[in-house]
Design a protein around this motif. Structure first.
Motif, PDB file in Angstrom:
ATOM      1  N   SER A   1       0.823  -1.206   0.000  1.00  0.00           N
ATOM      2  CA  SER A   1       0.000   0.000   0.000  1.00  0.00           C
ATOM      3  C   SER A   1       0.856   1.255   0.000  1.00  0.00           C
ATOM      4  CB  SER A   1      -0.925  -0.011   1.234  1.00  0.00           C
ATOM      5  OG  SER A   1      -1.685   1.173   1.299  1.00  0.00           O
ATOM      6  N   VAL A   2       1.934   1.238   0.775  1.00  0.00           N
ATOM      7  CA  VAL A   2       2.827   2.399   0.836  1.00  0.00           C
ATOM      8  C   VAL A   2       3.529   2.610  -0.505  1.00  0.00           C
ATOM      9  CG1 VAL A   2       4.890   3.347   1.934  1.00  0.00           C
ATOM     10  CG2 VAL A   2       3.155   2.214   3.328  1.00  0.00           C
TER      11      VAL A   2
ATOM     12  N   SER B   1       2.475   1.706  -3.411  1.00  0.00           N
ATOM     13  CA  SER B   1       1.459   2.192  -4.337  1.00  0.00           C
ATOM     14  C   SER B   1       1.254   3.692  -4.176  1.00  0.00           C
ATOM     15  CB  SER B   1       0.138   1.449  -4.101  1.00  0.00           C
ATOM     16  OG  SER B   1      -0.897   1.994  -4.895  1.00  0.00           O
ATOM     17  N   HIS B   2       1.155   4.142  -2.940  1.00  0.00           N
ATOM     18  CA  HIS B   2       0.927   5.567  -2.666  1.00  0.00           C
ATOM     19  C   HIS B   2       2.100   6.416  -3.143  1.00  0.00           C
ATOM     20  CE1 HIS B   2      -0.375   9.187  -0.574  1.00  0.00           C
ATOM     21  NE2 HIS B   2       0.823   9.267  -0.028  1.00  0.00           N
TER      22      HIS B   2
ATOM     23  N   CYS C   1      10.438   3.576   0.352  1.00  0.00           N
ATOM     24  CA  CYS C   1       9.392   2.925   1.150  1.00  0.00           C
ATOM     25  C   CYS C   1       9.972   1.858   2.071  1.00  0.00           C
ATOM     26  CB  CYS C   1       8.336   2.316   0.238  1.00  0.00           C
ATOM     27  SG  CYS C   1       7.353   3.539  -0.661  1.00  0.00           S
TER      28      CYS C   1
END
Length: 281
Positions: A116-117, A119-120, A176
């Motif tokens: 998720s990180v 992706s962000h 990340c």
């Protein structure tokens, strides 16, 4: 819970768990005798091929042996994350998967939080549909499951393999990992999924791939891209992303562990595909 099912078990690799386990056991146990060099340095990431196991399985096993410190033996103590970055053979889209993936040896869990990180930060959307018809990441997963049975996993498909997006992805992944408090080469490994030259003669493929891969000895992504974009290598963008992330985290050089073509297996040298195992240390 959403699970990405096997799409290529029974074609690229055995669907039967016992047959698959025995195949992997054989490939890993014979990696030392086929590898051109033994890696003793810290390994941040690797390049591994993704063809049918009869053609590229030995090279993939050699590449996976470079990760961690147990050679070809399964390492159940590693509970970190394996990030596999692959090209899109059937879709031009970039995407990240954050769900479990099925393998005949058992499902491999996702590192949902890190996915998720990434992706962000990268701007690449989580989109499970993109991965359904794609083989370039799935084919490597049984090697990961055998070698690191308790690892977690993130799949990233890089649709745009131009230099700038490839470098940007590598930078995002490195930042990340660092922000998560994890270390590349210890808690996280990156695998770039790529085959070499496609459907040219054995001698031509070996010459072309050797010339292209030689630029990775000093991790020169710019020269690698200049050469690779004029070849039929399918995963040069993922390779650049992996190398970029590894450089940021401290890698200094690339080492080609082994190379062969499908002609070395079939004896047909007229039209081959090249396969390389590269470790970034």
């Amino acid at each position: 819970m959403l699970v990405r099912p096997c799409a290529y078990a029974g074609s690229f690799y055995p669907a039967d768990p016992d047959s698959l386990f025995r195949t992997l056991e054989y490939l890993f146990s014979h990696s030392d005798e086929y590898s051109s060099i033994r890696v003793s340095e810290k390994v941040y990431g690797i390049v591994s091929p993704h063809a049918g196991y009869v053609y590229s399985g030995q090279i993939a096993a050699i590449a996976l042996c470079a990760l961690g410190n147990k050679g070809g033996s399964p390492d159940p103590d590693f509970t970190g994350t394996i990030i596999i970055i692959g090209p899109g053979h059937r879709s031009p889209h970039s995407a990240i998967s954050s769900c479990e993936w099925e393998t005949p040896l058992g499902n491999i869990a996702s590192d949902e939080q890190l996915a998720s990180v990434i992706s962000h930060v990268s701007g690449i959307a989580i989109n499970e549909q993109v991965f359904l018809p794609e083989h370039g990441i799935e084919v490597i997963l049984p090697f990961v499951k055998y070698r690191f049975p308790n690892a977690r996993f993130i799949a990233i498909q890089l649709g745009d393999q131009r230099l700038e997006p490839s470098i940007a992805l590598g930078e995002s992944v490195a930042s990340c990992i660092a922000d998560s408090g994890k270390k590349l080469g210890k808690d996280v490994y990156i695998i770039a999924s790529s085959d070499g030259s496609h459907y040219i003669s054995h001698n031509e493929a070996k010459k072309t791939d050797t010339l292209t891969l030689s630029t990775l000895s000093d991790l020169d992504c710019y020269e690698f891209y200049k050469r690779a974009k004029h070849t039929t290598m399918c995963g040069y963008g993922p390779t650049i992303a992996m190398v970029t992330a590894a450089q940021i985290c401290g890698a200094k050089q690339g080492v080609c562990l082994a190379y062969q073509t499908s002609g070395d297996v079939t004896g047909d040298h007229a039209q081959v595909v090249g396969y390389a195992a590269v470790a970034v240390v």
